[in-house]
Design an enzyme around this catalytic site. Structure first.
Site, mmCIF file in Angstrom:
data_model
loop_
_atom_site.group_PDB
_atom_site.id
_atom_site.type_symbol
_atom_site.label_atom_id
_atom_site.label_comp_id
_atom_site.label_asym_id
_atom_site.label_seq_id
_atom_site.Cartn_x
_atom_site.Cartn_y
_atom_site.Cartn_z
ATOM 1 N N ASN A 44 7.188 -2.437 -11.774
ATOM 2 C CA ASN A 44 7.709 -2.592 -12.851
ATOM 3 C C ASN A 44 8.573 -3.841 -13.016
ATOM 4 O O ASN A 44 9.693 -3.408 -13.515
ATOM 5 C CB ASN A 44 8.484 -1.009 -12.928
ATOM 6 C CG ASN A 44 8.282 -0.054 -13.370
ATOM 7 O OD1 ASN A 44 7.575 0.051 -14.418
ATOM 8 N ND2 ASN A 44 8.014 1.229 -14.355
ATOM 9 N N SER A 67 0.536 2.818 -16.118
ATOM 10 C CA SER A 67 1.906 3.410 -16.251
ATOM 11 C C SER A 67 1.469 4.331 -16.054
ATOM 12 O O SER A 67 -1.052 4.360 -15.684
ATOM 13 C CB SER A 67 2.553 3.800 -17.729
ATOM 14 O OG SER A 67 3.118 5.510 -17.716
ATOM 15 N N GLY A 68 1.408 6.207 -15.205
ATOM 16 C CA GLY A 68 0.914 6.908 -14.795
ATOM 17 C C GLY A 68 1.532 7.446 -14.010
ATOM 18 O O GLY A 68 0.691 8.777 -13.218
ATOM 19 N N LEU A 98 0.851 -1.495 0.188
ATOM 20 C CA LEU A 98 -0.155 -0.042 -0.271
ATOM 21 C C LEU A 98 0.849 1.448 -0.114
ATOM 22 O O LEU A 98 0.859 1.928 0.627
ATOM 23 C CB LEU A 98 -1.054 -0.160 1.119
ATOM 24 C CG LEU A 98 -2.084 -1.174 1.334
ATOM 25 C CD1 LEU A 98 -2.455 -0.909 2.259
ATOM 26 C CD2 LEU A 98 -2.587 -1.401 0.160
ATOM 27 N N VAL A 128 2.895 4.454 -2.271
ATOM 28 C CA VAL A 128 2.084 4.992 -3.367
ATOM 29 C C VAL A 128 1.289 4.445 -4.431
ATOM 30 O O VAL A 128 -0.185 5.141 -4.975
ATOM 31 C CB VAL A 128 3.765 6.065 -4.181
ATOM 32 C CG1 VAL A 128 3.165 6.756 -5.068
ATOM 33 C CG2 VAL A 128 3.705 6.805 -2.939
ATOM 34 N N ARG A 149 22.133 10.740 -19.055
ATOM 35 C CA ARG A 149 21.548 10.957 -18.277
ATOM 36 C C ARG A 149 22.899 10.439 -17.362
ATOM 37 O O ARG A 149 23.698 10.262 -16.228
ATOM 38 C CB ARG A 149 20.923 9.568 -16.747
ATOM 39 C CG ARG A 149 19.209 10.012 -17.782
ATOM 40 C CD ARG A 149 18.507 9.209 -17.283
ATOM 41 N NE ARG A 149 16.940 9.343 -17.793
ATOM 42 C CZ ARG A 149 15.813 9.209 -17.129
ATOM 43 N NH1 ARG A 149 15.544 8.085 -15.855
ATOM 44 N NH2 ARG A 149 14.790 8.888 -17.624
ATOM 45 N N ARG A 161 36.690 -6.059 -42.308
ATOM 46 C CA ARG A 161 36.329 -7.413 -41.692
ATOM 47 C C ARG A 161 36.868 -8.536 -41.901
ATOM 48 O O ARG A 161 36.997 -9.065 -41.595
ATOM 49 C CB ARG A 161 34.889 -7.412 -41.404
ATOM 50 C CG ARG A 161 34.342 -6.344 -40.967
ATOM 51 C CD ARG A 161 32.606 -7.004 -40.103
ATOM 52 N NE ARG A 161 32.345 -8.208 -39.265
ATOM 53 C CZ ARG A 161 31.831 -9.331 -39.246
ATOM 54 N NH1 ARG A 161 31.238 -9.032 -40.951
ATOM 55 N NH2 ARG A 161 32.354 -10.984 -39.228
ATOM 56 N N GLU A 190 10.287 6.915 -22.781
ATOM 57 C CA GLU A 190 10.005 8.068 -21.648
ATOM 58 C C GLU A 190 11.133 8.679 -21.911
ATOM 59 O O GLU A 190 11.497 10.578 -21.743
ATOM 60 C CB GLU A 190 9.363 7.313 -20.678
ATOM 61 C CG GLU A 190 9.142 8.293 -19.537
ATOM 62 C CD GLU A 190 8.719 7.561 -18.161
ATOM 63 O OE1 GLU A 190 7.909 7.052 -18.210
ATOM 64 O OE2 GLU A 190 9.650 7.784 -17.578
ATOM 65 N N HIS A 230 7.912 1.400 -23.227
ATOM 66 C CA HIS A 230 7.152 2.659 -23.373
ATOM 67 C C HIS A 230 8.063 3.398 -22.262
ATOM 68 O O HIS A 230 8.042 4.938 -22.649
ATOM 69 C CB HIS A 230 6.038 2.313 -22.244
ATOM 70 C CG HIS A 230 5.424 3.690 -21.425
ATOM 71 N ND1 HIS A 230 6.228 4.159 -20.104
ATOM 72 C CD2 HIS A 230 4.579 4.369 -21.421
ATOM 73 C CE1 HIS A 230 5.188 5.165 -19.926
ATOM 74 N NE2 HIS A 230 4.283 5.063 -20.549
ATOM 75 N N ASN A 231 9.173 2.523 -20.962
ATOM 76 C CA ASN A 231 9.577 4.179 -20.181
ATOM 77 C C ASN A 231 10.937 4.469 -21.569
ATOM 78 O O ASN A 231 11.255 5.213 -20.912
ATOM 79 C CB ASN A 231 9.984 3.006 -19.344
ATOM 80 C CG ASN A 231 8.929 3.064 -18.122
ATOM 81 O OD1 ASN A 231 7.860 3.041 -18.700
ATOM 82 N ND2 ASN A 231 9.764 2.860 -16.992
ATOM 83 N N LYS A 273 5.802 -2.324 -21.345
ATOM 84 C CA LYS A 273 5.949 -1.157 -20.380
ATOM 85 C C LYS A 273 7.288 -0.674 -21.106
ATOM 86 O O LYS A 273 7.624 0.364 -20.373
ATOM 87 C CB LYS A 273 4.910 -1.577 -18.732
ATOM 88 C CG LYS A 273 5.498 -0.407 -18.292
ATOM 89 C CD LYS A 273 5.420 0.704 -18.184
ATOM 90 C CE LYS A 273 5.146 1.830 -17.090
ATOM 91 N NZ LYS A 273 5.983 1.792 -16.483
HETATM 92 C C1 6PG Z 1 5.581 5.281 -15.837
HETATM 93 C C2 6PG Z 1 6.356 5.136 -15.341
HETATM 94 C C3 6PG Z 1 7.393 5.087 -14.123
HETATM 95 C C4 6PG Z 1 9.141 5.305 -13.908
HETATM 96 C C5 6PG Z 1 9.536 6.342 -13.291
HETATM 97 C C6 6PG Z 1 10.481 6.255 -12.821
HETATM 98 O O1 6PG Z 1 4.693 4.600 -16.434
HETATM 99 O O2 6PG Z 1 4.606 5.372 -14.275
HETATM 100 O O3 6PG Z 1 7.977 4.914 -16.143
HETATM 101 O O4 6PG Z 1 7.243 3.240 -14.262
HETATM 102 O O5 6PG Z 1 9.406 3.615 -13.647
HETATM 103 O O6 6PG Z 1 8.721 7.324 -13.596
HETATM 104 O O7 6PG Z 1 11.578 6.548 -13.896
HETATM 105 P P1 6PG Z 1 13.207 6.263 -13.418
HETATM 106 O O8 6PG Z 1 13.618 6.486 -12.444
HETATM 107 O O9 6PG Z 1 14.138 5.379 -14.565
HETATM 108 O O10 6PG Z 1 13.612 7.743 -14.884
#
Ligand code: 6PG
Length: 497
Positions: free
Chosen positions: A110, A135-136, A11, A13, A305, A464, A207, A203-204, A200
């Site tokens: 995740n 996600s979100g 429980l 976040v 990063r 090569r 992202e 997706h990341n 997912k």
């Molecule tokens: C989501 C995000 C989430 C992700 C965080 C942290 O779709 O809600 O992708 O899952 O884990 O944003 O990501 P980093 O710490 O790797 O930037």
């Protein structure tokens, strides 16, 4: 009365927010967490909801046996615990506490997609393992996330009404609507175990790249155009009204127009420029490298990063090479901003093309039969990369489900032809003005590579063959025939069998 339709283990976040979202939509929920603090917080927030007529009832479980007893069969238990071995140990504990083979355990964390695949096999016959990547962030989980489900198809039939009720929704135009309005749910069954978490993960990766691209646009405006954070925020707000409309653009505009409550300076200027990461972007880049799928902009975002974290080295080098930073003369701001807008659009589209290429390669390899239009659709709301042009991506795949690369969809070809001059000008400026824009330049190189019938891999193959006799194919022969040139005399070509 003990008649919960679903239990939430964890429980924190995300788990708490998903539980409250379920209550909001009338489902009875049992909550459990080893942290007493998390239990108290969840119960305190659930109570006012449970007192309302049309909301679900919340009960806290004392232990896993109590949790199992509180559920109607087949029991549905969602896990929102840290990815990794904890997922396995909680499932083992549930089995020991009396879970049966028809019961459904859903991993919403995740998790690494290969772990989800392994878990389905590991727990087969003991329970029905299912996964749903969410996600979100916190707000998404609370008021409408994007849900990427996969695994046991029968389990999906039980979970589907709940997931569709709590997911983000879009209207007929693909635009997000409120949590209690009707619309198409951003929740879908994507394929066998692993598929949801794989989608997912990609997706990341997108992202990471999308965030980096926005950061680079900000950086160029700040360094080469000397614009203030507030002014850049206003430009982003304006861009957010058009083709670049997205959640990440919206929040970037807001962040840039926020002042630090301590000093009153622009908030971004008091934030240390060292990026953190939890690793999902890295997973995507590694997976692309392992499969030989070109996703350089996603990888570049991970490297950016990494370079940001070399702060002390950068500080030394910035002094050593300070002469490199002198600008080449005043820029036409209006024109440069318009070019940068187009550069951001084209780069962003390229990142999606790389992400969907990766999905395509893995779907074929794993025989998942991923539905790309559907994936674009469930990313239209709720998730972090939600953007107006996901509707265009969905349409592109609906028109041609076998599309080889998103950049070849007729609508996007048109956009690229119109906007690529601005893209090129922006990258040229970034080089001339010494402003690092690794993701945007890598996206342009990817695009140029894609549209090149001939690449210098001919020379590479010859190199090569020269030093390692690795052989080459000829342009005038069948590609399956391999040759080696005798490099000492250069007149004899051998066929390799
Ligand atoms: C989501 C995000 C989430 C992700 C965080 C942290 O779709 O809600 O992708 O899952 O884990 O944003 O990501 P980093 O710490 O790797 O930037």
């Amino acid at each position: 009365m003990m008649d919960s339709q679903i239990a939430m283990i964890g429980l924190g976040v995300m788990g708490k927010s998903l539980a409250l979202n379920l209550l909001d939509h009338g489902f009875n929920v049992t909550g459990y967490d080893i942290s007493q603090q998390n239990c108290t917080r969840a119960a305190d927030e659930a109570q006012p909801l449970s007192e309302q007529m049309d909301k679900g009832q919340f009960v806290l479980a004392r232990d896993l046996t109590h949790l199992i007893e509180s559920l109607v069969p087949p029991r549905v238990i969602a896990l929102s615990v840290p990815a990794g071995p904890i997922v396995d140990s909680v499932i083992e504990d549930l089995i020991s506490a009396g879970l049966s083979r028809d019961d459904i355990v859903i991993d919403t964390g995740n998790s690494l997609w290969t772990d989800s695949e392994a878990r389905e096999h590991r727990f087969a016959g003991k329970l029905r393992f299912f996964s749903t990547a969410v996600s979100g962030g916190e707000v998404g989980a609370r008021f409408g996330p994007s849900l990427m489900a996969s695994g046991d198809k029968e389990a999906w039939n039980y979970v589907k009404p709940m997931w569709q009720a709590i997911a983000a929704k879009v209207d007929v135009n693909g635009l997000p609507v409120g949590p209690f309005e009707s619309g198409e749910a951003c929740a879908a069954y994507l394929g066998p175990a692993g598929a949801g978490h794989y989608v997912k993960m990609v997706h990341n990766g997108i992202e990471y790249a999308d965030m980096q691209l926005i950061c680079e646009a900000y950086y160029f405006m700040s360094c080469a155009l000397n614009m203030s954070a507030n002014e850049i925020g206003q430009i982003f707000s304006h861009w957010n009204q058009g083709v670049l409309n997205s959640y990440l653009m919206e929040i970037s505009a807001e962040i840039l127009q926020t002042a630090d409550p301590v000093t009153g300076r622009p908030f971004v200027e008091v934030v240390l420029d060292k990026a953190g990461q939890k690793g999902t972007g890295l997973w995507t880049a590694v997976n692309a490298l392992q499969q030989g799928v070109p996703a350089p902009t996603i990888a570049q975002a991970v490297f950016a990063r990494a370079q940001s974290s070399q702060k002390s080295l950068r500080t030394v080098a910035s002094k050593t090479f300070s002469a490199q930073l002198s600008s080449q003369g005043a820029l036409d701001k209006k024109q440069v901003l318009s070019e940068l807008h187009d550069a951001l659009y084209c780069s962003k589209l390229t990142v999606y093309a790389q992400g969907f290429d990766l999905l395509n390669a893995t779907s074929k390899k794993e025989d998942w039969g991923l539905d790309f239009a559907n994936i674009a659709k469930i990313w239209r709301a709720g998730c972090i990369i939600r953007a107006i042009f996901l509707q265009d991506i969905a349409d592109a795949y609906l028109t041609n489900p076998a599309l080889d690369n998103l950049l070849l969809a007729p609508g996007f070809v048109e956009q690229l032809l119109a906007r690529s001059p601005g893209w090129r000008a922006s990258i040229a400026n970034s080089a001339l003005y010494g402003v690092a824009m690794p993701a945007m330049s890598s996206a342009l190189s990817y695009f140029d590579g894609l549209r090149s019938d001939i690449l210098p891999a001919n020379l590479l193959q010859a190199q090569r063959d020269y030093f390692g006799a690795h052989s080459y194919a000829r342009v005038d022969e069948d590609e399956s025939l391999r040759y080696h040139l005798s490099w000492s005399c250069k007149t004899k070509q051998q066929i390799i069998v």
